[in-house]
Design a protein around this motif. Sequence first.
Motif, PDB file in Angstrom:
ATOM      1  N   ASP A   1      -3.158  -0.842   2.327  1.00  0.00           N
ATOM      2  CA  ASP A   1      -3.026   0.235   1.383  1.00  0.00           C
ATOM      3  C   ASP A   1      -3.999   0.917   0.612  1.00  0.00           C
ATOM      4  O   ASP A   1      -3.956   1.624  -0.156  1.00  0.00           O
ATOM      5  N   HIS A   2      -5.239   0.484   1.043  1.00  0.00           N
ATOM      6  CA  HIS A   2      -6.540   0.988   0.386  1.00  0.00           C
ATOM      7  C   HIS A   2      -7.467   1.649   0.753  1.00  0.00           C
ATOM      8  O   HIS A   2      -8.664   1.690   0.511  1.00  0.00           O
ATOM      9  N   GLY A   3      -7.161   2.125   2.023  1.00  0.00           N
ATOM     10  CA  GLY A   3      -7.997   3.023   2.950  1.00  0.00           C
ATOM     11  C   GLY A   3      -9.474   2.841   2.924  1.00  0.00           C
ATOM     12  O   GLY A   3      -9.712   1.634   3.357  1.00  0.00           O
ATOM     13  N   ALA A   4     -10.447   3.700   2.558  1.00  0.00           N
ATOM     14  CA  ALA A   4     -11.818   3.511   2.619  1.00  0.00           C
ATOM     15  C   ALA A   4     -12.283   2.061   1.888  1.00  0.00           C
ATOM     16  O   ALA A   4     -13.198   1.309   2.178  1.00  0.00           O
ATOM     17  N   THR A   5     -11.588   1.866   0.776  1.00  0.00           N
ATOM     18  CA  THR A   5     -12.056   0.925  -0.107  1.00  0.00           C
ATOM     19  C   THR A   5     -11.954  -0.619   0.458  1.00  0.00           C
ATOM     20  O   THR A   5     -12.278  -1.399   0.019  1.00  0.00           O
ATOM     21  N   GLY A   6     -10.692  -0.671   1.111  1.00  0.00           N
ATOM     22  CA  GLY A   6     -10.163  -1.905   1.962  1.00  0.00           C
ATOM     23  C   GLY A   6      -9.892  -3.013   1.103  1.00  0.00           C
ATOM     24  O   GLY A   6      -9.984  -4.225   1.690  1.00  0.00           O
ATOM     25  N   GLU A   7      -9.594  -2.907  -0.319  1.00  0.00           N
ATOM     26  CA  GLU A   7      -9.503  -4.205  -1.008  1.00  0.00           C
ATOM     27  C   GLU A   7      -7.946  -4.748  -0.550  1.00  0.00           C
ATOM     28  O   GLU A   7      -7.298  -4.131   0.017  1.00  0.00           O
ATOM     29  N   TYR A   8      -7.871  -6.289  -0.564  1.00  0.00           N
ATOM     30  CA  TYR A   8      -6.763  -7.043  -0.386  1.00  0.00           C
ATOM     31  C   TYR A   8      -5.710  -7.148  -1.473  1.00  0.00           C
ATOM     32  O   TYR A   8      -6.092  -7.395  -2.604  1.00  0.00           O
ATOM     33  N   GLU A   9      -4.437  -6.884  -1.042  1.00  0.00           N
ATOM     34  CA  GLU A   9      -3.398  -7.106  -2.092  1.00  0.00           C
ATOM     35  C   GLU A   9      -2.535  -8.292  -1.591  1.00  0.00           C
ATOM     36  O   GLU A   9      -2.731  -8.777  -0.326  1.00  0.00           O
ATOM     37  N   VAL A  10      -1.881  -8.741  -2.480  1.00  0.00           N
ATOM     38  CA  VAL A  10      -0.659 -10.065  -2.180  1.00  0.00           C
ATOM     39  C   VAL A  10       0.490  -9.466  -1.917  1.00  0.00           C
ATOM     40  O   VAL A  10       1.117  -8.443  -2.228  1.00  0.00           O
ATOM     41  N   TYR A  11       0.872  -9.849  -0.577  1.00  0.00           N
ATOM     42  CA  TYR A  11       2.211  -9.507   0.191  1.00  0.00           C
ATOM     43  C   TYR A  11       3.319 -10.672   0.058  1.00  0.00           C
ATOM     44  O   TYR A  11       2.613 -11.941   0.285  1.00  0.00           O
ATOM     45  N   TYR A  12       4.526 -10.416   0.064  1.00  0.00           N
ATOM     46  CA  TYR A  12       5.755 -11.633   0.257  1.00  0.00           C
ATOM     47  C   TYR A  12       6.621 -11.032   1.088  1.00  0.00           C
ATOM     48  O   TYR A  12       6.904  -9.727   1.005  1.00  0.00           O
ATOM     49  N   ARG A  13       7.370 -12.111   1.720  1.00  0.00           N
ATOM     50  CA  ARG A  13       8.398 -11.802   2.744  1.00  0.00           C
ATOM     51  C   ARG A  13       9.187 -13.088   2.435  1.00  0.00           C
ATOM     52  O   ARG A  13       8.977 -14.200   2.406  1.00  0.00           O
ATOM     53  N   ARG A  14      10.473 -12.831   2.502  1.00  0.00           N
ATOM     54  CA  ARG A  14      11.572 -14.083   2.496  1.00  0.00           C
ATOM     55  C   ARG A  14      12.497 -13.976   3.623  1.00  0.00           C
ATOM     56  O   ARG A  14      13.000 -13.027   4.014  1.00  0.00           O
ATOM     57  N   TYR A  15      12.826 -15.350   4.013  1.00  0.00           N
ATOM     58  CA  TYR A  15      13.801 -15.463   5.083  1.00  0.00           C
ATOM     59  C   TYR A  15      15.082 -16.136   4.479  1.00  0.00           C
ATOM     60  O   TYR A  15      14.939 -17.013   3.851  1.00  0.00           O
ATOM     61  N   ASN A  16      16.041 -15.339   4.950  1.00  0.00           N
ATOM     62  CA  ASN A  16      17.284 -15.960   4.565  1.00  0.00           C
ATOM     63  C   ASN A  16      18.149 -16.558   5.658  1.00  0.00           C
ATOM     64  O   ASN A  16      18.262 -15.789   6.790  1.00  0.00           O
ATOM     65  N   PRO A  17      18.610 -17.671   5.793  1.00  0.00           N
ATOM     66  CA  PRO A  17      19.412 -18.298   7.018  1.00  0.00           C
ATOM     67  C   PRO A  17      20.311 -17.557   7.369  1.00  0.00           C
ATOM     68  O   PRO A  17      20.558 -17.622   8.773  1.00  0.00           O
ATOM     69  N   ALA A  18      21.060 -16.638   6.550  1.00  0.00           N
ATOM     70  CA  ALA A  18      22.136 -15.930   7.077  1.00  0.00           C
ATOM     71  C   ALA A  18      21.777 -14.412   7.618  1.00  0.00           C
ATOM     72  O   ALA A  18      22.392 -13.906   8.744  1.00  0.00           O
ATOM     73  N   SER A  19      20.863 -14.216   7.069  1.00  0.00           N
ATOM     74  CA  SER A  19      20.525 -12.606   7.315  1.00  0.00           C
ATOM     75  C   SER A  19      18.929 -12.432   8.046  1.00  0.00           C
ATOM     76  O   SER A  19      18.681 -11.217   8.386  1.00  0.00           O
ATOM     77  N   GLY A  20      18.204 -13.258   8.117  1.00  0.00           N
ATOM     78  CA  GLY A  20      16.892 -13.384   8.670  1.00  0.00           C
ATOM     79  C   GLY A  20      15.830 -12.734   7.718  1.00  0.00           C
ATOM     80  O   GLY A  20      16.056 -12.786   6.470  1.00  0.00           O
ATOM     81  N   TRP A  21      14.731 -12.209   8.420  1.00  0.00           N
ATOM     82  CA  TRP A  21      13.508 -11.871   7.449  1.00  0.00           C
ATOM     83  C   TRP A  21      14.051 -10.648   6.670  1.00  0.00           C
ATOM     84  O   TRP A  21      14.312  -9.386   7.402  1.00  0.00           O
ATOM     85  N   GLY A  22      13.622 -10.408   5.298  1.00  0.00           N
ATOM     86  CA  GLY A  22      13.701  -9.315   4.704  1.00  0.00           C
ATOM     87  C   GLY A  22      12.400  -8.483   4.790  1.00  0.00           C
ATOM     88  O   GLY A  22      11.703  -8.842   5.750  1.00  0.00           O
ATOM     89  N   LEU A  23      12.247  -7.480   3.827  1.00  0.00           N
ATOM     90  CA  LEU A  23      11.252  -6.503   4.067  1.00  0.00           C
ATOM     91  C   LEU A  23      10.144  -7.130   3.374  1.00  0.00           C
ATOM     92  O   LEU A  23      10.023  -8.040   2.413  1.00  0.00           O
ATOM     93  N   GLU A  24       8.862  -6.668   3.842  1.00  0.00           N
ATOM     94  CA  GLU A  24       7.671  -6.901   3.136  1.00  0.00           C
ATOM     95  C   GLU A  24       7.635  -6.464   1.818  1.00  0.00           C
ATOM     96  O   GLU A  24       7.898  -5.235   1.577  1.00  0.00           O
ATOM     97  N   THR A  25       7.138  -7.296   0.979  1.00  0.00           N
ATOM     98  CA  THR A  25       6.949  -6.524  -0.404  1.00  0.00           C
ATOM     99  C   THR A  25       5.345  -6.907  -0.995  1.00  0.00           C
ATOM    100  O   THR A  25       4.877  -7.997  -1.001  1.00  0.00           O
ATOM    101  N   GLN A  26       4.932  -5.779  -1.192  1.00  0.00           N
ATOM    102  CA  GLN A  26       3.440  -5.773  -1.936  1.00  0.00           C
ATOM    103  C   GLN A  26       3.849  -6.134  -3.446  1.00  0.00           C
ATOM    104  O   GLN A  26       4.354  -5.475  -4.140  1.00  0.00           O
ATOM    105  N   LEU A  27       3.100  -7.311  -3.667  1.00  0.00           N
ATOM    106  CA  LEU A  27       3.253  -8.059  -5.002  1.00  0.00           C
ATOM    107  C   LEU A  27       2.094  -7.493  -5.961  1.00  0.00           C
ATOM    108  O   LEU A  27       2.576  -7.211  -7.269  1.00  0.00           O
ATOM    109  N   THR A  28       1.307  -7.193  -5.300  1.00  0.00           N
ATOM    110  CA  THR A  28      -0.068  -6.590  -6.600  1.00  0.00           C
ATOM    111  C   THR A  28      -0.378  -5.142  -6.110  1.00  0.00           C
ATOM    112  O   THR A  28      -0.395  -4.801  -4.768  1.00  0.00           O
ATOM    113  N   ASP A  29      -0.824  -4.345  -6.731  1.00  0.00           N
ATOM    114  CA  ASP A  29      -1.517  -3.238  -6.711  1.00  0.00           C
ATOM    115  C   ASP A  29      -2.246  -2.700  -7.582  1.00  0.00           C
ATOM    116  O   ASP A  29      -1.698  -2.177  -8.693  1.00  0.00           O
TER     117      ASP A  29
END
Length: 373
Positions: free
Chosen positions: A74-102
């Motif tokens: 998400d940071h184009g030319a600057t290229g810094e890294y952010e923290v992402y999160y994703r959750r798995y629910n046994p009934a519904s599977g993997w949820g969406l990726e969530t960007q935790l820091t920005d």
Amino acid sequence: MPGSTKSITIHFTGFRFLLFIVILLKPAVSSGEWLSETRLSSDIMVSYPSAASQNDIALDSIGNIHVVWIDNRDHGATGEYEVYYRRYNPASGWGLETQLTDETVIGFDEDRNDDGYPDPIIKISDKQSPGIVVDTDNNLYVSYENTSDQTVEVLRCEYSPATDTGPETWIWDSSPQTIGSSGTNDSNPVLAAVGTDIHAVWRKLTGGHRQIVYAPYTSLTGWGSPQELTTAASDKKAPMIAADAAGNLHVVWSDDRDGGGGYEIYYMSKPAAGSWQTETRVTTAPAANALNPFIAADATGNLHLAWEDDRDGNFEIYYCLWDTKAVSPGWGSETRVTNEPADSKNPHLVVDVTAQLHLLWQDRRMVGGFGPL
């Protein structure tokens, strides 16, 4: 997901790193089989699960899997890294990726255009070493290193179970909590949970040397004041913390204080209702490098320690046991686990519900770089 174990594997695709997870289903009657890997990050930019923190995946008490990683999509030319999160629910599977820091950090440089004012610049604000733990109420705590101000931060997610009037919810705090001191080059945070309390250790640069620092968290008082656990005039690397079933804390790290030119593993403990005890040297090869220690406790209080060690000419995985049932409890013999011409690194230990010990590591016996676990 009761009756299952989980592990991270890293697949290499050209110069990009994609995050995958493999789930081993283990039915009660028959043995399980490995399922196909699942791609978790959906962008073609670089995604790294953090091998250094060893806490990038966690399982809660209701069967959900929680994964964090760093990603620079998400940071184009600057290229810094952010923290992402994703959750798995046994009934519904993997949820969406969530960007935790920005975070885009605006700083000021010298007066390059001679107008009498410092020029604004964008400073790169990488996030590094993400880790995640879950408390007994299924609240999540994500730690990471923020390079822009050289601090370690923790972001909390509060869980609320489903009720008659609505579904379960996971609500992230609007901003992280800084648990270190700005400008002291804090790094490598690691968390452990005891009930609903959280315990953190990390590295801090003070007096020209890296020291190991500890801070506790409770839901009533928040984060306590940081406490330096070490004082030796030496370099410390890769702290790791574990809690046993009685709530005792156990910390290990690599330390070069012994003068042989390498790093040794040191250990320190804290009783659940007591103070930190004197640090103890575990390994006995001061000319070698004992690095990236990982510690785990089983249900009986035994401690299992693994690390990478180059005393044999290349890095191999070594193991040591603290047997609480011994006549004189303490660290036992150092045992070499791997025996390969290629390096073996980044050990990870898991003790399952049947008290079986599982050891994973990364090696390069079949590839030019460090390959999949």
